[in-house]
Scaffold this active site. Structure first.
Site, short mmCIF file in Angstrom:
data_model
loop_
_atom_site.label_atom_id
_atom_site.label_comp_id
_atom_site.label_asym_id
_atom_site.label_seq_id
_atom_site.Cartn_x
_atom_site.Cartn_y
_atom_site.Cartn_z
N GLU A 92 -13.66 -38.10 2.65
CA GLU A 92 -12.70 -38.98 2.05
C GLU A 92 -11.74 -40.06 2.30
O GLU A 92 -11.51 -40.68 0.44
CB GLU A 92 -11.72 -37.39 1.23
N SER A 353 6.44 23.93 -0.23
CA SER A 353 7.05 24.71 0.80
C SER A 353 6.89 24.25 1.94
O SER A 353 8.16 23.91 2.91
CB SER A 353 6.07 26.27 1.45
#
Length: 780
Positions: A92, A353
């Site tokens: 690029e 419990s």
């Protein structure tokens, strides 16, 4: 002074450096113009990234679409490898590190070509210019090109080259809704950018120019051809050596569109909701442990579905760091039939419990109880509340440690009655139980049996405090190297040690009957819980390193007869511990110095009196535990045939002897009578004695009806009401009174019935020693 002015204007470092070391070639007015423009038109970097959830090692667990419905994953500088950097720049912008955002040579070349050939043959956009265009897309006109150039220069002033390259790699398009090289890397190659090969990097470098025609997964042969052209060009330009290029050319292209990572969905959704602006969130979970636990939960629930038990949730907490290492909210997030998207970690359920260890630990800290103290496990009425044990049976006299290990309900309710429910509620509030704060005013003694709302997260944090010497800490869901957690002293280290030793016992009913699990029983302390109606099964265990919370049930709240903490939740708990921490038995908890052994009477658990012959060792907390003297026996004067007893006032001059009798509570005597259990009864008192036994001590305890309650009777069919009491051991007969009128004389421990009248009714019971007690009820 000048530097301070520049800093107050927030001058970019690059521009500040130019101003401070200005050469004669840059006119002052031009610098001033650039400065003013930067202040008036600052660069706006407003990018919505996909939220990425990673594990503690940086591996992606889950990703979410950005707000604009794009897969735009944030790539970090560390993920930009030298190979990736070189390939992108060679493709690029090979002069990226040499220009100031604009390449003048490329612009002149492109302009000449466009004028001579009257069409666009080559581009002049640098990477910086492309970033500007991707940030603010506009039509391609000469005016927009000039603006783009100016913005590129501005971007170069504000940001470093590496930051600009990072922006480019985060924004570069790959067709459809995929943007950024990290998104493409994961969605097409299922790996992070720093693990891409040269062939894969080159593939991703060429697609942004032609995202439509070069579509991965559908045009792979064409992409391979184009990729190899660029690889050969890289070789000619000596970007990479020939060996690396040849290997890349031979590498096949097997890329196609994959689903985005979707692991740990419940935790990921929670973190995204809590941190909506973060692009990358590093969770505390370990991907390896998370995956294992998810699979175990899914496989386990596949087996329990035959019993109509369709879901489970598991939380794995590291006690040392208080960081969550596995978070499984359900058996399958995609299961729409069984509400798999519900987060079972945060769902409010009944604990059954499972709160009993906190109750007994608090009682230990208050000095009310010790492990060997005796509590009567017999039918008891607590002002209308008549709890039963899970197995519908009663055990008579039991120790505290037996009551906890066997999860008996009546001893627990007696303990909270003696302790005071406020004490337990305050502990739960201190441990950040949110629903308890909301329900506080409505909670009664049943809180210890599951009459409240809790979450698996809260329960797991609570049990982790037992592993951390009583210090409660909030669990962390984000990973930090050196976590600094604020601690809340919930319990003493002595009390938690006593609880840990009790819960580590393996001779208990909540040990699964399946041999596969007992064969590889992990060294842990654990407690189970089953809610009323068998809607929730809990099993929470801990050792030195981990606390694991397990919930099993149905999110619909449907109860199942086979559902219990012992048989359904505990096997999964054992399986998880055996997987994540199999060799944990080498480390265990040390006994605190304040925990000492002492001799107690085996019949009461209190300090021995002169009558105690059976003595055992019990743990106690130094200077905290009670010092009650044992009173399980009392001395009674009887005649030689042991058919009559005397008090001091009627004691004859001779023909009598002393005998020790069990000092049994009225409730225990009543239980023995109902179950026809033999016990040594005190003989009837001398009938010629005129002494009146006054006072409330040992007065009959009226167990039915309930004091202060309202009773509604049908006008057409007036039901009879039962009268029952629990008298002392030396009582043979009792007298019942209704509104101060004698109703009936009955043998002790025998219930009678009567027809009540409307309004307030006073009921009294007097024993044959003259001791009396009264209650009031309202009949409507």
């Amino acid at each position: 002074m000048r530097s301070n002015i520049f800093m107050s204007l927030r001058i970019p470092p690059k521009l500040l450096q130019i101003i401070k070391y200005r050469s004669v070639k840059v006119p002052l007015f031009l610098l001033g113009l650039i400065l003013i423009l930067n202040i008036l038109f600052p660069p706006k970097i407003e990018v919505n990234f996909s939220t990425i959830i990673t594990d503690r090692n940086g591996q992606i667990l889950h990703t979410f679409l950005s707000k604009d419905e794009k897969w735009r994953m944030f790539v970090t500088l560390e993920e930009i490898t030298p190979v990736l950097r070189k390939a992108i720049l060679a493709k690029e912008d090979k002069y990226f590190y040499y220009h100031f955002g604009v390449n003048p040579v490329a612009i002149i070349r492109a302009t000449v070509n466009n004028v001579l050939k009257k069409r666009r043959t080559s581009g002049a956009s640098t990477i910086t210019m492309q970033v500007v265009r991707m940030l603010r897309p506009n039509k391609r006109t000469y005016l927009n090109k000039i603006t783009e150039i100016l913005r590129a220069i501005q971007l170069e002033i504000f940001y470093s080259k590496d930051e600009i390259l990072q922006m480019y790699l985060n924004l570069v398009p790959y067709g459809s809704n995929i943007e950024g090289i990290k998104s493409a890397s994961y969605l097409y190659f299922q790996k992070s950018p720093d693990r891409l090969s040269l062939a894969e990097v080159t593939t991703l470098a060429i697609i942004p120019n032609r995202p439509t025609s070069l579509r991965l997964g559908t045009r792979n042969p064409l992409i391979t051809e184009e990729r190899n052209k660029w690889l050969k060009r890289f070789e000619r330009e000596k970007v990479f050596d020939s060996i690396l290029i040849n290997d890349a050319i031979r590498e096949p292209l097997n890329a196609f569109r994959h689903e985005a990572p979707k692991e740990a969905p419940h935790l990921s959704i929670r973190l995204q909701k809590n941190f909506p602006t973060e692009a990358i969130i590093k969770a505390s979970v370990s991907k390896a442990i998370q995956t294992k636990v998810e699979q175990m939960v899914a496989n386990y629930v596949n087996r329990t579905r035959a019993m109509n038990i369709n879901n489970a949730a598991v939380l794995v907490l590291n006690n040392e760091t208080m960081q969550i290492e596995a978070y499984v909210g359900s058996a399958g997030f995609g299961d729409k039939i069984d509400a798999g998207q519900v987060d079972g970690i945060q769902a409010i359920r009944s604990p059954g419990s499972a709160l009993k260890p906190l109750l007994y630990a608090t009682a230990f800290d208050k000095g009310i109880l010790t492990p060997k103290n005796i509590i009567n496990d017999v039918p008891t009425n607590f002002n209308g509340f008549e709890p039963e044990n899970f197995d519908k049976k009663f055990n008579g006299k039991v120790t505290v440690e037996f009551a906890l290990a066997n999860s008996l309900n009546i001893p627990a309710v007696k303990a909270i009655r003696d302790l005071g429910k406020v004490e337990l509620i305050e502990k739960l509030k201190k441990a950040d139980f949110q629903t308890i704060r909301k329900q506080e005013k409505d909670l009664g003694l049943s809180i210890v049996l599951g009459g409240c709302g809790v979450t698996l997260e809260e329960m797991t944090q609570l049990y982790a405090s037992f592993a951390n010497e009583g210090n409660w800490q909030k669990a962390n869901y984000l990973f930090t190297e050196n976590p600094q957690n604020s601690k809340v002293e919930l319990l003493s280290s002595s009390a938690t040690y006593l609880i840990t030793e009790i819960l580590a016992q393996i001779k208990r009913p909540d040990l699964p009957n399946n041999f596969d699990y007992t064969y590889r029983l992990p060294k842990i302390s654990w407690k189970t819980g089953t809610s009323f109606g068998r809607r929730d099964a809990w099993s929470i265990g801990y050792n030195k390193k981990y606390t694991v919370g397990v919930w099993v049930g149905n999110f619909s709240g449907e109860g199942v007869p086979e559902l219990s903490g012992a048989e359904i939740a505990t096997p999964l708990l054992f399986q998880i511990f055996n997987t994540i921490d199999y060799n944990s038995s080498s480390q265990w908890f040390r006994q605190p110095q304040d925990v000492v052994s002492r001799q107690v009477c085996a019949e009461s658990g209190d300090l021995p009196s002169e009558y105690c012959s059976n003595k055992i060792l019990d743990y106690s907390i130094k200077n905290i535990s009670h010092t009650h003297k044992c009173s399980h026996l009392k001395k009674v004067y009887v005649n030689l045939s042991e058919s009559m007893s005397y008090c001091v006032q009627c004691l004859p001059s001779d023909a009598y002897k002393e005998k020790l009798y069990a000092n049994l509570a009225p409730e225990l005597i009543s239980f023995y009578e109902q179950k026809h259990i033999l016990y040594d009864k005190i003989p009837a008192h001398n009938p010629n004695c005129t002494r009146f036994f006054s006072g409330s001590t040992n007065a009959p305890l009226i167990t039915n009806p309930n004091n202060g309650s309202e009773y509604y009777l049908s006008e057409n069919d007036l039901q009879q009401m039962q009268l029952a009491c629990q008298p002392a051991n030396d009582v043979k007969e009792v007298y019942w009174y209704v509104n101060d009128k004698l109703l009936q004389k009955t043998p002790a421990n025998k219930a009678i019935f009567f027809t009540a009248t409307q309004g307030k009714v006073k009921i009294s019971c007097t024993d044959d020693k003259g001791r009396s007690s009264s209650i009031s009820i309202m009949v409507k």
